[in-house]
Design a protein around this motif. Structure first.
Motif, short mmCIF file in Angstrom:
data_model
loop_
_atom_site.label_atom_id
_atom_site.label_comp_id
_atom_site.label_asym_id
_atom_site.label_seq_id
_atom_site.Cartn_x
_atom_site.Cartn_y
_atom_site.Cartn_z
N LEU A 57 36.70 -8.13 0.69
CA LEU A 57 36.89 -7.08 1.69
C LEU A 57 35.74 -6.08 1.68
CD1 LEU A 57 40.73 -6.31 1.52
CD2 LEU A 57 39.48 -7.69 3.19
N ARG A 58 35.27 -5.72 0.48
CA ARG A 58 34.12 -4.80 0.43
C ARG A 58 32.90 -5.43 1.08
NH1 ARG A 58 36.09 -3.80 -4.82
NH2 ARG A 58 34.60 -5.30 -5.69
N SER A 59 32.72 -6.72 0.86
CA SER A 59 31.54 -7.40 1.39
C SER A 59 31.60 -7.60 2.90
CB SER A 59 31.38 -8.76 0.69
OG SER A 59 30.33 -9.51 1.26
N LYS A 60 32.78 -7.92 3.42
CA LYS A 60 32.88 -8.31 4.83
C LYS A 60 33.47 -7.23 5.72
CE LYS A 60 31.12 -12.31 4.15
NZ LYS A 60 29.76 -12.59 4.67
N ALA A 61 34.33 -6.38 5.18
CA ALA A 61 34.94 -5.35 6.01
C ALA A 61 34.20 -4.02 5.93
CB ALA A 61 36.41 -5.14 5.61
N LEU A 62 33.44 -3.81 4.86
CA LEU A 62 32.66 -2.58 4.72
C LEU A 62 31.17 -2.83 4.83
CD1 LEU A 62 34.59 -0.86 1.77
CD2 LEU A 62 34.92 -0.57 4.23
N GLY A 63 30.75 -4.08 4.86
CA GLY A 63 29.34 -4.43 4.98
C GLY A 63 29.18 -5.67 5.82
N ASN A 64 27.94 -6.02 6.10
CA ASN A 64 27.69 -7.22 6.90
C ASN A 64 26.47 -8.00 6.43
OD1 ASN A 64 25.68 -5.48 7.72
ND2 ASN A 64 26.10 -5.65 9.92
N LEU A 65 26.08 -7.79 5.15
CA LEU A 65 24.92 -8.49 4.61
C LEU A 65 25.31 -9.26 3.36
CD1 LEU A 65 22.23 -5.65 4.96
CD2 LEU A 65 22.54 -7.62 6.46
N VAL A 66 24.59 -10.35 3.10
CA VAL A 66 24.83 -11.15 1.90
C VAL A 66 23.77 -10.81 0.85
CG1 VAL A 66 25.95 -12.98 3.20
CG2 VAL A 66 23.48 -13.05 2.88
N PRO A 67 24.02 -11.14 -0.43
CA PRO A 67 23.09 -10.75 -1.50
C PRO A 67 21.63 -11.12 -1.28
CG PRO A 67 25.15 -11.49 -2.46
CD PRO A 67 25.27 -11.71 -0.98
N PRO A 68 21.27 -12.32 -0.80
CA PRO A 68 19.84 -12.58 -0.57
C PRO A 68 19.20 -11.61 0.41
CG PRO A 68 21.07 -14.64 -0.56
CD PRO A 68 22.07 -13.54 -0.57
N SER A 69 19.93 -11.24 1.45
CA SER A 69 19.40 -10.27 2.40
C SER A 69 19.26 -8.89 1.77
CB SER A 69 20.32 -10.18 3.63
OG SER A 69 20.23 -11.35 4.41
N LEU A 70 20.20 -8.54 0.91
CA LEU A 70 20.11 -7.24 0.23
C LEU A 70 18.87 -7.17 -0.66
CD1 LEU A 70 23.86 -6.69 -0.75
CD2 LEU A 70 22.61 -5.71 1.17
N MET A 71 18.60 -8.24 -1.39
CA MET A 71 17.42 -8.26 -2.25
C MET A 71 16.14 -8.19 -1.41
SD MET A 71 16.15 -8.24 -5.22
CE MET A 71 17.68 -8.50 -6.14
N LEU A 72 16.11 -8.93 -0.31
CA LEU A 72 14.94 -8.90 0.57
C LEU A 72 14.71 -7.51 1.13
CD1 LEU A 72 12.72 -10.60 1.92
CD2 LEU A 72 14.32 -11.01 3.81
N ARG A 73 15.75 -6.82 1.52
CA ARG A 73 15.62 -5.47 2.06
C ARG A 73 15.20 -4.48 0.99
NH1 ARG A 73 18.38 -4.72 7.14
NH2 ARG A 73 18.98 -6.78 7.93
N LEU A 74 15.66 -4.67 -0.23
CA LEU A 74 15.23 -3.79 -1.32
C LEU A 74 13.73 -3.91 -1.54
CD1 LEU A 74 15.81 -1.89 -3.71
CD2 LEU A 74 16.31 -3.94 -5.07
N ILE A 75 13.24 -5.14 -1.62
CA ILE A 75 11.81 -5.35 -1.84
C ILE A 75 11.00 -4.81 -0.66
CG2 ILE A 75 10.02 -7.11 -2.10
CD1 ILE A 75 12.14 -8.85 -3.51
N PHE A 76 11.43 -5.14 0.55
CA PHE A 76 10.70 -4.69 1.74
C PHE A 76 10.73 -3.17 1.87
CE2 PHE A 76 10.24 -4.08 6.38
CZ PHE A 76 9.02 -4.72 6.55
N GLY A 77 11.87 -2.58 1.56
CA GLY A 77 11.99 -1.13 1.65
C GLY A 77 11.10 -0.41 0.66
#
Length: 368
Positions: free
Chosen positions: A244-264
């Protein structure tokens, strides 16, 4: 193949809350909190999809048993139109008492009538085993049933109960051997030590299921009740809150989160390096206004990573279920929740970017 199924619009509007695990497993929810998304989450993030497959296979076994009894009941009603004359009154009465049986579900969530019906179903199947009754003689002999001794492939995730219809076609007839093969398949796949997809259950539960199937020859649904309920409770306690935290409170999966951290981080590093360079080279404030671009990209990426939510994608109505694969958000309450959080993340991003741009644009320049 779709796993969401049709969902009545009035039921969508009625649920002004997050769904329960029972509703998800019963296919009463829509993306991104549907059964397909939960399966992907259990497979890719929780790494315990075998527990979900076991629960679904046991539910499929229950549906198989119900379909078998429906076929048997219809056959008896057709072949014995007058049970008083044929001497089949007792068998007809027993089968008639089942009535119309709904879909299978966890025993802990079953209502009183449904639980009693499931108990009668199991009792009927046990009595058939004990009396040596041949189901083939009741439902009619068909050449296709010669294959029933083989273990059927009953993956519940890929074959839903909706595939079991009340068609009179022989290809839809369920033989008693199919039920036996289904029970053994579940035992040999998930429960026995060293099984291909062994799941961890209390030893007492595993022993009881094994003895009931192998020693007593049982294949009725009640054999798996304790194991099924234990698995349901484990998923509800350990996996479902994270889903529920992953899908109802967010809309990204772990690989995308890591990619955004590096890019950010890279974007912010470039933004700060450029900002200090422009200050110490004494560039005009007008030129330094261009810092808004790298700061916006960097802060937006880090805010998305922090909240596991891409606000623009959420406002557009999409959620990521695997890396770079997107699905529309169809659950109304989740859509509202994600929109509110998206506006909050955008507000935080704008606030931080504004503060950084003001700081580096209006600080006096000094050429070194």
């Amino acid at each position: 193949m779709s796993f969401t199924g049709a969902f009545p619009p009035h039921l969508e509007a009625a649920r002004n809350r997050l769904p329960t695990l029972f509703e998800v497993l019963s296919r009463r929810t829509l993306a991104p909190v549907d059964l397909f998304s939960f399966y992907i989450y259990m497979r890719d993030q929780q790494r315990s999809v075998d527990y979900l497959d076991f629960w679904l296979d046991v539910s499929q076994h229950m549906s198989l048993c119900r379909h078998y009894v429906r076929e048997l009941r219809r056959s008896v009603l057709i072949e014995t139109p007058d049970p008083e004359k044929t001497g089949s009154k007792r068998s007809s009465a027993i089968l008639e008492s089942f009535g119309d049986m709904g879909e299978a579900g966890p025993s802990m969530h079953a209502g009183g009538d449904e639980k009693n019906q499931d108990q009668r179903l199991s009792a009927f199947l046990r009595s058939e085993t004990g009396t040596g009754h041949s189901p083939q003689s009741s439902v009619g002999s068909h050449p296709q049933e010669s294959k029933s001794s083989e273990r059927p492939q009953l993956s519940s995730f890929m074959s839903t109960p909706e595939h079991l219809t009340d068609s009179n076609s022989p290809s839809h007839t369920v033989a008693r051997a199919d039920i036996r093969a289904s029970a053994e398949k579940i035992l040999y796949t998930y429960l026995l030590p060293g099984a291909e997809r062994e799941i961890v259950l209390p030893q007492g539960i595993v022993t009881d299921v094994t003895n009931n199937i192998e020693e007593y020859g049982r294949d009725d649904p009640e054999v798996f009740d304790a194991a099924k309920d234990y698995t349901f409770q484990a998923m509800e306690r350990d996996a479902f809150p994270g889903f529920l935290r992953s899908k109802a409170l967010g809309n990204l999966v772990p690989p995308s989160l890591m990619l955004r951290l590096i890019f950010g981080l890279l974007s912010l590093f470039g933004a700060f390096w450029t900002a200090f360079a422009l200050i110490f080279l004494n560039y005009s404030r007008h030129t330094r206004c261009w810092l808004i671009l790298p700061f916006t990209v960097g802060v937006y990426a880090l805010a998305s990573q922090q909240y596991a939510l891409d606000p623009i994608m959420a406002l557009a109505g999409y959620s990521e279920y695997t890396f770079m694969s997107f699905a529309r958000i169809r659950e109304p309450f989740v859509r509202q929740l994600l929109n509110k959080r998206a506006l909050m993340v955008l507000g935080v991003t704008i606030l931080i970017v504004t503060a950084l741009v003001i700081l580096f644009v209006f600080v006096p320049g000094k050429r070194l």
